[in-house]
Design a protein around this motif. Structure first.
Motif, short mmCIF file in Angstrom:
data_model
loop_
_atom_site.label_atom_id
_atom_site.label_comp_id
_atom_site.label_asym_id
_atom_site.label_seq_id
_atom_site.Cartn_x
_atom_site.Cartn_y
_atom_site.Cartn_z
N ILE A 313 0.01 -2.19 -2.94
CA ILE A 313 -0.56 -1.82 -4.24
C ILE A 313 0.60 -1.51 -5.18
CG2 ILE A 313 -1.95 -0.09 -5.49
CD1 ILE A 313 -3.56 0.28 -2.88
N LYS A 314 0.51 -1.99 -6.40
CA LYS A 314 1.59 -1.76 -7.37
C LYS A 314 0.95 -1.63 -8.75
CE LYS A 314 6.24 -3.59 -8.33
NZ LYS A 314 7.13 -4.76 -8.13
N THR A 315 0.53 -0.41 -9.10
CA THR A 315 -0.06 -0.15 -10.40
C THR A 315 0.74 0.94 -11.11
OG1 THR A 315 -1.56 1.63 -9.69
CG2 THR A 315 -2.34 -0.64 -9.41
N SER A 317 -0.23 3.91 -11.81
CA SER A 317 -0.50 5.24 -11.26
C SER A 317 -0.25 5.36 -9.76
CB SER A 317 -1.95 5.64 -11.54
OG SER A 317 -2.84 4.71 -10.93
N LYS A 318 -0.25 4.23 -9.04
CA LYS A 318 -0.14 4.31 -7.59
C LYS A 318 0.61 3.10 -7.04
CE LYS A 318 -2.42 7.04 -5.51
NZ LYS A 318 -2.18 8.43 -5.05
N VAL A 319 1.54 3.38 -6.14
CA VAL A 319 2.27 2.32 -5.43
C VAL A 319 2.12 2.57 -3.94
CG1 VAL A 319 4.55 1.35 -4.92
CG2 VAL A 319 3.94 1.93 -7.28
N TYR A 320 1.75 1.52 -3.19
CA TYR A 320 1.66 1.61 -1.73
C TYR A 320 2.53 0.51 -1.13
CZ TYR A 320 -0.31 1.14 3.00
OH TYR A 320 -0.46 1.02 4.37
N ILE A 321 3.51 0.94 -0.30
CA ILE A 321 4.48 0.04 0.33
C ILE A 321 4.36 0.19 1.85
CG2 ILE A 321 6.96 -0.41 0.65
CD1 ILE A 321 7.24 0.94 -2.24
N ASP A 322 4.44 -0.91 2.56
CA ASP A 322 4.41 -0.88 4.02
C ASP A 322 5.71 -1.46 4.57
OD1 ASP A 322 3.25 -0.67 6.68
OD2 ASP A 322 3.02 -2.85 6.61
N ASP A 323 6.27 -0.84 5.60
CA ASP A 323 7.55 -1.30 6.14
C ASP A 323 7.60 -1.09 7.65
OD1 ASP A 323 10.49 -1.97 4.76
OD2 ASP A 323 10.64 -1.14 6.77
N SER A 421 -3.72 13.35 -0.86
CA SER A 421 -2.37 13.61 -1.37
C SER A 421 -2.29 13.31 -2.86
CB SER A 421 -1.36 12.73 -0.62
OG SER A 421 -0.10 12.78 -1.24
N ASP A 422 -1.43 14.09 -3.56
CA ASP A 422 -1.21 13.82 -4.99
C ASP A 422 0.05 12.98 -5.21
OD1 ASP A 422 0.67 15.69 -4.27
OD2 ASP A 422 0.38 16.98 -6.02
N ALA A 423 0.62 12.41 -4.13
CA ALA A 423 1.81 11.58 -4.26
C ALA A 423 1.46 10.27 -4.97
CB ALA A 423 2.41 11.28 -2.89
N SER A 424 2.34 9.83 -5.86
CA SER A 424 2.10 8.56 -6.55
C SER A 424 2.66 7.37 -5.77
CB SER A 424 2.72 8.59 -7.95
OG SER A 424 4.08 8.92 -7.88
N ILE A 425 3.58 7.65 -4.84
CA ILE A 425 4.17 6.60 -4.01
C ILE A 425 3.81 6.88 -2.56
CG2 ILE A 425 6.25 5.30 -3.44
CD1 ILE A 425 5.72 5.46 -6.45
N SER A 440 -7.00 -1.37 5.86
CA SER A 440 -8.01 -0.35 5.56
C SER A 440 -7.45 0.75 4.65
CB SER A 440 -8.58 0.23 6.86
OG SER A 440 -7.56 0.69 7.70
N ILE A 441 -6.16 1.08 4.82
CA ILE A 441 -5.54 2.05 3.91
C ILE A 441 -5.50 1.50 2.50
CG2 ILE A 441 -3.37 3.26 3.35
CD1 ILE A 441 -2.75 3.26 6.39
N LYS A 442 -5.10 0.24 2.39
CA LYS A 442 -5.04 -0.42 1.07
C LYS A 442 -6.41 -0.43 0.40
CE LYS A 442 -3.87 -4.95 -0.93
NZ LYS A 442 -3.31 -6.29 -0.61
N LYS A 443 -7.45 -0.79 1.17
CA LYS A 443 -8.80 -0.86 0.63
C LYS A 443 -9.25 0.52 0.13
CE LYS A 443 -13.44 -2.44 2.02
NZ LYS A 443 -14.22 -1.19 2.05
N ALA A 444 -8.99 1.55 0.93
CA ALA A 444 -9.43 2.91 0.56
C ALA A 444 -8.73 3.41 -0.71
CB ALA A 444 -9.17 3.85 1.71
N ILE A 445 -7.42 3.14 -0.82
CA ILE A 445 -6.68 3.57 -2.02
C ILE A 445 -7.19 2.81 -3.24
CG2 ILE A 445 -4.43 3.66 -3.13
CD1 ILE A 445 -3.18 4.00 -0.35
N ASN A 446 -7.38 1.50 -3.08
CA ASN A 446 -7.85 0.68 -4.20
C ASN A 446 -9.20 1.17 -4.73
OD1 ASN A 446 -6.04 -1.32 -5.08
ND2 ASN A 446 -6.39 -2.54 -3.24
N GLU A 447 -10.03 1.66 -3.83
CA GLU A 447 -11.35 2.13 -4.26
C GLU A 447 -11.28 3.40 -5.09
OE1 GLU A 447 -13.44 2.35 -0.56
OE2 GLU A 447 -13.89 0.19 -0.53
N THR A 448 -10.14 4.10 -5.04
CA THR A 448 -9.98 5.33 -5.84
C THR A 448 -9.35 5.06 -7.20
OG1 THR A 448 -7.75 5.87 -5.02
CG2 THR A 448 -9.63 6.61 -3.68
N LEU A 449 -8.83 3.85 -7.40
CA LEU A 449 -8.10 3.56 -8.64
C LEU A 449 -9.04 3.16 -9.77
CD1 LEU A 449 -5.09 1.55 -7.15
CD2 LEU A 449 -5.17 3.96 -7.78
#
Length: 449
Positions: A313-315, A317-323, A421-425, A440-449
């Motif tokens: 996710i890269k918006t 308000s919110k960025v989600y990175i997997d490594d 969490s209130d973290a933006s990253i 599933s993490i990506k889907k759940a975060i996207n549903e809050t945006l």
């Protein structure tokens, strides 16, 4: 062994990232390919769709009947237990049974081989180099230890004369290879369950380096105690990346080679470690004779490797990175890249430790690396091939960390904890099955945006 005389190739553990690219390779050669794996996965599904028959029970009766003949090569992964009935069936009947590393050795003996060694950076460097060679028209096959985004595959190309392989130090596999050009990206201690000491790992890398008799064909980082052609970022070296800046979310940089300065290369992967990976690939391609303009074009179009600083996710308000990071040095590299790209933003890292032995051997370094993030969620240790070790667990590791905000969470509660969490990253890190939780993490975060 002459691969031309082999008609059938049977894989025991076909779904692994390294085994599956060999399966694709032999399928491309027109061989009859089949195999077993313990569990279905995205990789086994893709292999089945390509026409390879796979079964998921250890059963001699499940082996296709046309694989019972003499000109069948059986390839095994080290993860398979010695009690495996299919493996023993082939051994008892004197079939040619080889480890994956041995088969790569046979393939590389008959091709012009690029070998990429190092405790970290092998997959990305191999992916970049394979992409450069493929894009420049070389007759190449590149065996990659991850899924390259450009190709959605762990195999690049179908060439017969040039190979790119990851020279894996695990179980001393890389000593089977026959490299013409090679690089060593790093030599940190790892796999101490195999080697015992960091000195033993270093000796193994030195033995690998000795396979390249002409040291002008071996590329190294400056700190390594090995003779070779040096590569560095913002330091004097034979190949030097410098004038590094960021433009439109990508690195822009120049490269000094022994014969020219290449200006304004564009490269989209974040993190100084990835600049080094790109530089190593550029150096090897230049030595091979790849035209500069082809290198520049390929570097700019390389999209990366799945689970290597992979944006989910890269918006605003919110960025989600997997490594995939599973060693302290790799976690530090993820942290450096995140801080460079997102200064002054709050970062939550979710980490799943991989192996009890690695957690034990590098506990203090893990604690220091993870403490650099603002908030930490720890999952239980992923055991992979190991049995539990008394006293070695995520609570023990967390007690060593200096973060104020840290907690251990089970997988069932993970998504709710991330959403609270209130973290933006947000960064998920680890080499175990944490990767399976990403969608599933990506889907759940996207549903809050």
């Amino acid at each position: 062994m002459n691969l031309n005389q082999i008609h059938n190739v049977y894989f025991i553990g076909i779904g692994g990232i390294g085994m599956s690219n060999l399966a694709r390779y032999f399928k491309n050669l027109g061989k009859n390919v089949s195999g077993y794996d313990k569990t279905p996965s995205a990789l086994t599904n893709e292999l089945i769709e390509s026409g390879i028959s796979i079964h998921f029970e250890d059963s001699i009766d499940a082996i296709p009947k046309d694989f019972y003949i003499e000109n069948t090569l059986v390839i095994i992964t080290p993860a398979v237990p010695k009690t495996h009935s299919e493996w023993n069936y082939f051994l008892e009947r004197d079939f040619q049974v080889k480890k994956r590393a041995e088969v790569l050795g046979i393939i590389t003996k008959d091709t012009f081989c690029f070998a990429v060694a190092g405790t970290h950076g092998k997959t990305t460097t191999s992916g970049i180099l394979g992409h450069i060679l493929q894009e420049s028209g070389a007759d190449v096959t590149a065996f990659i230890g991850g899924i390259v985004e450009n190709y959605n595959s762990n195999l690049i190309g179908s060439g017969k004369t040039v190979t790119v392989v990851e020279a894996d130090e695990f179980d001393r596999s890389f000593l089977h290879l026959h490299p013409n050009i090679a690089c060593i990206t790093s030599m940190d201690a790892d796999h101490l369950d195999i080697y015992g000491t960091s000195e033993a790992i270093e000796e193994s890398f030195l033995e690998f380096a000795s396979k390249i008799e002409d040291k002008s064909n071996l590329f190294i980082t400056k700190e390594l105690p090995i003779e070779g052609i040096t590569c560095a970022v913002n330091e004097d070296a034979v190949f030097k990346a410098f004038n590094v800046r960021i433009g439109n979310g990508s690195y822009v940089f120049d490269v000094q080679t022994p014969t020219e300065v290449i200006k304004d290369l564009h490269f989209g992967l974040p993190g100084r470690h990835n600049l080094m990976n790109a530089l190593m690939a550029i150096a090897m391609a230049k030595l091979f004779g790849t035209p500069t303009d082809a290198i520049a074009k390929a570097i700019a179009s390389f999209k990366g490797i799945k689970r290597r600083f992979s944006y989910q996710i890269k918006t605003e308000s919110k960025v989600y990175i997997d490594d995939y990071a599973h060693h302290p040095t790799e976690i530090n590299a993820v942290h450096q890249a995140v801080r460079e790209l997102y200064p002054n933003q709050k970062v939550l890292a979710v980490f799943q430790p991989h192996l009890f032995s690695r957690t034990r051997d590098f506990a203090d370094d893990f604690a220091k690396s993870l403490s650099a993030f603002d908030d930490i969620i720890l999952l239980d240790i992923y055991p992979a091939r190991e049995l539990p070790m008394e006293g070695i667990n995520s609570q023990w590791l967390m007690d060593k960390m200096t973060n104020k905000h840290k907690k251990i969470v089970n997988k069932g509660d993970l998504i709710a904890t991330i959403l609270a969490s209130d973290a933006s990253i947000i960064v998920t890190i680890g080499a175990g099955d944490i990767g399976e939780l990403v969608p599933s993490i990506k889907k759940a975060i996207n549903e809050t945006l």
